[in-house]
Design a protein around this motif. Structure first.
Motif, PDB file in Angstrom:
ATOM      1  N   CYS A  52       2.059 -27.447  29.956  1.00  0.00           N
ATOM      2  CA  CYS A  52       1.997 -27.012  28.561  1.00  0.00           C
ATOM      3  C   CYS A  52       0.564 -27.061  28.025  1.00  0.00           C
ATOM      4  CB  CYS A  52       2.919 -27.914  27.741  1.00  0.00           C
ATOM      5  SG  CYS A  52       3.255 -27.297  26.111  1.00  0.00           S
ATOM      6  N   ASN A  55      -1.537 -24.331  29.598  1.00  0.00           N
ATOM      7  CA  ASN A  55      -1.278 -23.054  28.925  1.00  0.00           C
ATOM      8  C   ASN A  55      -2.046 -22.960  27.609  1.00  0.00           C
ATOM      9  OD1 ASN A  55       0.418 -22.124  30.922  1.00  0.00           O
ATOM     10  ND2 ASN A  55       2.301 -22.590  29.820  1.00  0.00           N
ATOM     11  N   ILE A 113       6.253 -21.654  32.249  1.00  0.00           N
ATOM     12  CA  ILE A 113       7.318 -21.888  31.273  1.00  0.00           C
ATOM     13  C   ILE A 113       8.631 -22.193  31.981  1.00  0.00           C
ATOM     14  CG2 ILE A 113       8.673 -20.782  29.437  1.00  0.00           C
ATOM     15  CD1 ILE A 113       6.023 -19.458  28.543  1.00  0.00           C
ATOM     16  N   ILE A 116       8.326 -25.825  32.968  1.00  0.00           N
ATOM     17  CA  ILE A 116       8.445 -26.699  31.790  1.00  0.00           C
ATOM     18  C   ILE A 116       9.910 -26.829  31.401  1.00  0.00           C
ATOM     19  CG2 ILE A 116       7.929 -26.905  29.327  1.00  0.00           C
ATOM     20  CD1 ILE A 116       5.245 -25.427  29.956  1.00  0.00           C
ATOM     21  N   PHE A 123      13.192 -27.203  24.800  1.00  0.00           N
ATOM     22  CA  PHE A 123      11.936 -26.457  24.778  1.00  0.00           C
ATOM     23  C   PHE A 123      11.982 -25.511  23.591  1.00  0.00           C
ATOM     24  CE2 PHE A 123       9.748 -22.464  25.648  1.00  0.00           C
ATOM     25  CZ  PHE A 123       8.507 -22.866  26.081  1.00  0.00           C
ATOM     26  N   MET A 125       9.313 -22.910  21.173  1.00  0.00           N
ATOM     27  CA  MET A 125       7.983 -22.340  21.021  1.00  0.00           C
ATOM     28  C   MET A 125       7.988 -21.481  19.772  1.00  0.00           C
ATOM     29  SD  MET A 125       5.826 -20.064  23.715  1.00  0.00           S
ATOM     30  CE  MET A 125       6.125 -18.442  23.080  1.00  0.00           C
ATOM     31  N   VAL A 135       4.260 -25.566  20.894  1.00  0.00           N
ATOM     32  CA  VAL A 135       5.357 -25.808  21.812  1.00  0.00           C
ATOM     33  C   VAL A 135       5.838 -27.245  21.602  1.00  0.00           C
ATOM     34  CG1 VAL A 135       6.027 -25.984  24.243  1.00  0.00           C
ATOM     35  CG2 VAL A 135       4.468 -24.176  23.504  1.00  0.00           C
TER      36      VAL A 135
END
Length: 145
Positions: A52, A55, A113, A116, A123, A125, A135
């Motif tokens: 994460c 990213n 993703i 994750i 999760f 976003m 996130v």
């Protein structure tokens, strides 16, 4: 303590550099370990958080030294919540190609993703104003025999 019974443990700004990825992972794992997560879950939390933050640094802020990554880690009675926010342009999650599609299996990137999501229980976003993506990852503490 907030309305969800969470206590904020970490709230910090990180540089848009790969060194920040290690810093973030160490901070998050310290909180998760203190919360009582077993070794297997610590590994999952570390991998998800690391991906994460990568990213946010690489795809969100694009290594821009003027942009920061905000990291918040909150500990609840039965979970840990991790928020990572970048200052980038954001993107549409639905436009991300399926990494499991045959034409994407040999691609060098695009699995973050998916990884994750496989390592955490929740999760989320969302885009944030004036710019950026936030996130939220949640991992619940389960009892192990």
């Amino acid at each position: 303590m907030d309305a969800n019974g969470e206590t904020s443990i970490v709230d910090t700004l990180l540089d848009s550099s790969l060194e920040s990825v290690d810093t973030a992972e160490n901070l998050i794992l310290r909180v998760a370990e203190d919360a009582g997560f077993p070794e297997d879950d610590l590994h999952k939390i570390g991998m998800a958080a690391r991906e994460c933050v990568v990213n946010a640094v690489v795809h969100g802020n694009r290594y821009n030294a003027h942009k920061k990554v905000r990291l918040r880690v909150r500990k609840g009675p039965d979970h840990i919540a991790i928020q990572v926010r970048d200052e980038g342009n954001g993107f549409d999650l639905d436009s991300v190609p399926d990494p499991l599609a045959e034409e994407n299996l040999l691609q060098q990137s695009g699995r973050g993703i998916l990884l994750i999501r496989s390592f955490v229980d929740k999760f989320e976003m969302r885009r944030v104003a004036p710019a950026g993506t936030e996130v939220t990852l949640v991992k619940y503490l389960t009892t192990h025999p």
